[in-house]
Design an enzyme around this catalytic site. Sequence first.
Site, PDB file in Angstrom:
ATOM      1  N   GLY A  10      40.543 -28.868 -17.960  1.00  0.00           N
ATOM      2  CA  GLY A  10      40.654 -30.278 -17.588  1.00  0.00           C
ATOM      3  C   GLY A  10      41.302 -30.495 -16.234  1.00  0.00           C
ATOM      4  N   VAL A  12      44.233 -31.712 -15.488  1.00  0.00           N
ATOM      5  CA  VAL A  12      45.617 -31.220 -15.443  1.00  0.00           C
ATOM      6  C   VAL A  12      45.662 -29.711 -15.696  1.00  0.00           C
ATOM      7  CG1 VAL A  12      47.897 -31.365 -16.522  1.00  0.00           C
ATOM      8  CG2 VAL A  12      46.579 -33.449 -16.150  1.00  0.00           C
ATOM      9  N   CYS A 123      52.584 -39.752 -16.197  1.00  0.00           N
ATOM     10  CA  CYS A 123      52.566 -39.501 -14.743  1.00  0.00           C
ATOM     11  C   CYS A 123      53.229 -40.616 -13.925  1.00  0.00           C
ATOM     12  CB  CYS A 123      51.147 -39.260 -14.265  1.00  0.00           C
ATOM     13  SG  CYS A 123      49.894 -40.270 -15.064  1.00  0.00           S
ATOM     14  N   GLY A 154      44.070 -39.889 -13.313  1.00  0.00           N
ATOM     15  CA  GLY A 154      45.033 -40.098 -14.392  1.00  0.00           C
ATOM     16  C   GLY A 154      44.346 -40.243 -15.743  1.00  0.00           C
ATOM     17  N   HIS A 238      48.988 -41.430  -7.642  1.00  0.00           N
ATOM     18  CA  HIS A 238      49.353 -42.792  -8.032  1.00  0.00           C
ATOM     19  C   HIS A 238      50.320 -43.363  -6.999  1.00  0.00           C
ATOM     20  CE1 HIS A 238      47.399 -41.926 -11.694  1.00  0.00           C
ATOM     21  NE2 HIS A 238      48.421 -41.816 -12.515  1.00  0.00           N
TER      22      HIS A 238
HETATM   23  N1  LIG Z   1      45.523 -36.812 -15.621  1.00  0.00           N
HETATM   24  C1  LIG Z   1      46.809 -37.098 -15.470  1.00  0.00           C
HETATM   25  O1  LIG Z   1      47.294 -37.557 -14.413  1.00  0.00           O
HETATM   26  C2  LIG Z   1      47.756 -36.868 -16.605  1.00  0.00           C
HETATM   27  C3  LIG Z   1      49.101 -36.997 -16.365  1.00  0.00           C
HETATM   28  C4  LIG Z   1      49.984 -36.781 -17.397  1.00  0.00           C
HETATM   29  C5  LIG Z   1      49.509 -36.462 -18.628  1.00  0.00           C
HETATM   30  N2  LIG Z   1      48.177 -36.335 -18.853  1.00  0.00           N
HETATM   31  C6  LIG Z   1      47.734 -35.970 -20.192  1.00  0.00           C
HETATM   32  O2  LIG Z   1      47.199 -34.659 -20.186  1.00  0.00           O
HETATM   33  C7  LIG Z   1      46.149 -34.549 -21.133  1.00  0.00           C
HETATM   34  C8  LIG Z   1      44.885 -34.036 -20.475  1.00  0.00           C
HETATM   35  O3  LIG Z   1      44.544 -34.868 -19.403  1.00  0.00           O
HETATM   36  P1  LIG Z   1      43.407 -34.485 -18.355  1.00  0.00           P
HETATM   37  O4  LIG Z   1      43.470 -35.565 -17.351  1.00  0.00           O
HETATM   38  O5  LIG Z   1      43.508 -33.078 -17.889  1.00  0.00           O
HETATM   39  O6  LIG Z   1      42.065 -34.638 -19.271  1.00  0.00           O
HETATM   40  P2  LIG Z   1      40.620 -34.002 -19.074  1.00  0.00           P
HETATM   41  O7  LIG Z   1      40.305 -33.754 -17.655  1.00  0.00           O
HETATM   42  O8  LIG Z   1      39.699 -34.876 -19.860  1.00  0.00           O
HETATM   43  O9  LIG Z   1      40.720 -32.570 -19.816  1.00  0.00           O
HETATM   44  C9  LIG Z   1      40.895 -32.432 -21.199  1.00  0.00           C
HETATM   45  C10 LIG Z   1      41.054 -30.963 -21.552  1.00  0.00           C
HETATM   46  O10 LIG Z   1      41.353 -30.841 -22.943  1.00  0.00           O
HETATM   47  C11 LIG Z   1      40.404 -29.988 -23.574  1.00  0.00           C
HETATM   48  N3  LIG Z   1      40.234 -30.420 -24.955  1.00  0.00           N
HETATM   49  C12 LIG Z   1      39.866 -31.640 -25.411  1.00  0.00           C
HETATM   50  N4  LIG Z   1      39.824 -31.638 -26.769  1.00  0.00           N
HETATM   51  C13 LIG Z   1      40.206 -30.409 -27.164  1.00  0.00           C
HETATM   52  C14 LIG Z   1      40.349 -29.776 -28.430  1.00  0.00           C
HETATM   53  N5  LIG Z   1      40.126 -30.430 -29.567  1.00  0.00           N
HETATM   54  N6  LIG Z   1      40.746 -28.478 -28.452  1.00  0.00           N
HETATM   55  C15 LIG Z   1      40.981 -27.799 -27.320  1.00  0.00           C
HETATM   56  N7  LIG Z   1      40.859 -28.332 -26.085  1.00  0.00           N
HETATM   57  C16 LIG Z   1      40.458 -29.623 -26.017  1.00  0.00           C
HETATM   58  C17 LIG Z   1      39.151 -30.129 -22.732  1.00  0.00           C
HETATM   59  O11 LIG Z   1      38.303 -29.019 -22.939  1.00  0.00           O
HETATM   60  P3  LIG Z   1      36.700 -29.062 -22.604  1.00  0.00           P
HETATM   61  O12 LIG Z   1      36.593 -28.930 -21.103  1.00  0.00           O
HETATM   62  O13 LIG Z   1      36.163 -27.865 -23.326  1.00  0.00           O
HETATM   63  O14 LIG Z   1      36.185 -30.379 -23.119  1.00  0.00           O
HETATM   64  C18 LIG Z   1      39.787 -30.121 -21.338  1.00  0.00           C
HETATM   65  O15 LIG Z   1      40.173 -28.811 -20.988  1.00  0.00           O
HETATM   66  C19 LIG Z   1      46.032 -35.934 -21.774  1.00  0.00           C
HETATM   67  O16 LIG Z   1      46.807 -35.930 -22.952  1.00  0.00           O
HETATM   68  C20 LIG Z   1      46.636 -36.842 -20.741  1.00  0.00           C
HETATM   69  O17 LIG Z   1      47.160 -38.020 -21.310  1.00  0.00           O
HETATM   70  C21 LIG Z   1      47.286 -36.514 -17.856  1.00  0.00           C
END
Ligand SMILES: NC(=O)c1ccc[n+]([C@@H]2O[C@H](COP(=O)([O-])OP(=O)(O)OC[C@H]3O[C@@H](n4cnc5c(N)ncnc54)[C@H](OP(=O)(O)O)[C@@H]3O)[C@@H](O)[C@H]2O)c1
Length: 331
Positions: A10, A12, A123, A154, A238
């Site tokens: 993902g 992050v 974040c 985000g 952000h």
């Molecule tokens: N983006 C930000 O700025 C930010 C900041 C702080 C916190 N977060 C938190 O970090 C988390 C991820 O955010 P992201 O932005 O990186 O999301 P993202 O780009 O949508 O990535 C999600 C990741 O989780 C994996 N995943 C989803 N369901 C799963 C499951 N059941 N088992 C194992 N792996 C699974 C996905 O794998 P696949 O590729 O195989 O689908 C992918 O690697 C969220 O909880 C978010 O709230 C994000």
Amino acid sequence: MRVAVVGATGAVGTRMLQLLREREFPAHEIVPFATERSAGRQLGELTVRALTPEADIEGFDIALFSAGASTSRKWAPRFVDHGATVIDNSSAFRRDPDVPLVVAEVNPHALRGHHGLIANPNCSTMQMIVALAPIHRAAGIERLVVATYQSVSGTGQKAIEELETQAHASLHGIEIPAPEVYPEQIAFNVIGAAGSFEDGDDHTDEERKMIFETRKILEDESIGVAVTCVRVPVRISHSEAVNVQTREPLSVEQARELLSRAPGVVLEDVPTPLRAVGRDEVFVGRLRRDESHPRALSMWIVSDNLRKGAATNAVQIAELLAGSRRAAEVA
Ligand SMILES: NC(=O)c1ccc[n+]([C@@H]2O[C@H](COP(=O)([O-])OP(=O)(O)OC[C@H]3O[C@@H](n4cnc5c(N)ncnc54)[C@H](OP(=O)(O)O)[C@@H]3O)[C@@H](O)[C@H]2O)c1
């Protein structure tokens, strides 16, 4: 150390893998996990494993989770039961009083006596707190009035793709596909409510996170927080317009002096999201007196939400747990 990265494919998770390498985290093995869809995918020299009931989750020292709250709720306690300390990026455990919510430069002491689960803040809260903690320590924060300008990363990888697809279609006169991630088109637009409304609440979940997490990290339930979270068509980083009302008087010069010495903070005239991309610091600018109140200052805070807002802080926490050289630099 053996480190698992859950959600490694993902927005992050990919930064987490990058930061573990960049910061020379003392791991002899790093195992990336994602869904079955991504199993077998190569991330550099690492091969992604599916997180399924058959997955081998034995023997990890640290597990960095970034795969959404439901995955964390299901899997983080299992990793803990198998001996790992979990650093979780999702909102799943942040409100749990037994789970420390840690910003590496601000409250590393909260790690003491953890029970295997540590939460990484949201974040927007993270970058704000790095800048505000020194002000809180010096003069006490009475009230914050905040407007965020949150980038689409985000929301994750799909949201970045949605912005790019809509922008491309719009610039090339192609019909813009219906939005899937956001309720309205995000390209060339601004959405005045970032996050979702839960159970009839008139604040979004993002706004509730900023209110709750600010108080938990600064260990002060009396801080007033008025916040509007906004989504803007920016890929990464952000920005936040923050008005800080202190309990004790604090001049602009004193605030500047505090921020110039604060770990992880860089003072600039007008920081921008583009210049913050790929950086680990929190950039603070537009520092000025709020002429409408005798004890209030205004500022503009910008940071890369995927790095300090998520992956960097998680890796810094891992460094604190591992007692590594980098952790000593943070402390
Ligand atoms: N983006 C930000 O700025 C930010 C900041 C702080 C916190 N977060 C938190 O970090 C988390 C991820 O955010 P992201 O932005 O990186 O999301 P993202 O780009 O949508 O990535 C999600 C990741 O989780 C994996 N995943 C989803 N369901 C799963 C499951 N059941 N088992 C194992 N792996 C699974 C996905 O794998 P696949 O590729 O195989 O689908 C992918 O690697 C969220 O909880 C978010 O709230 C994000």
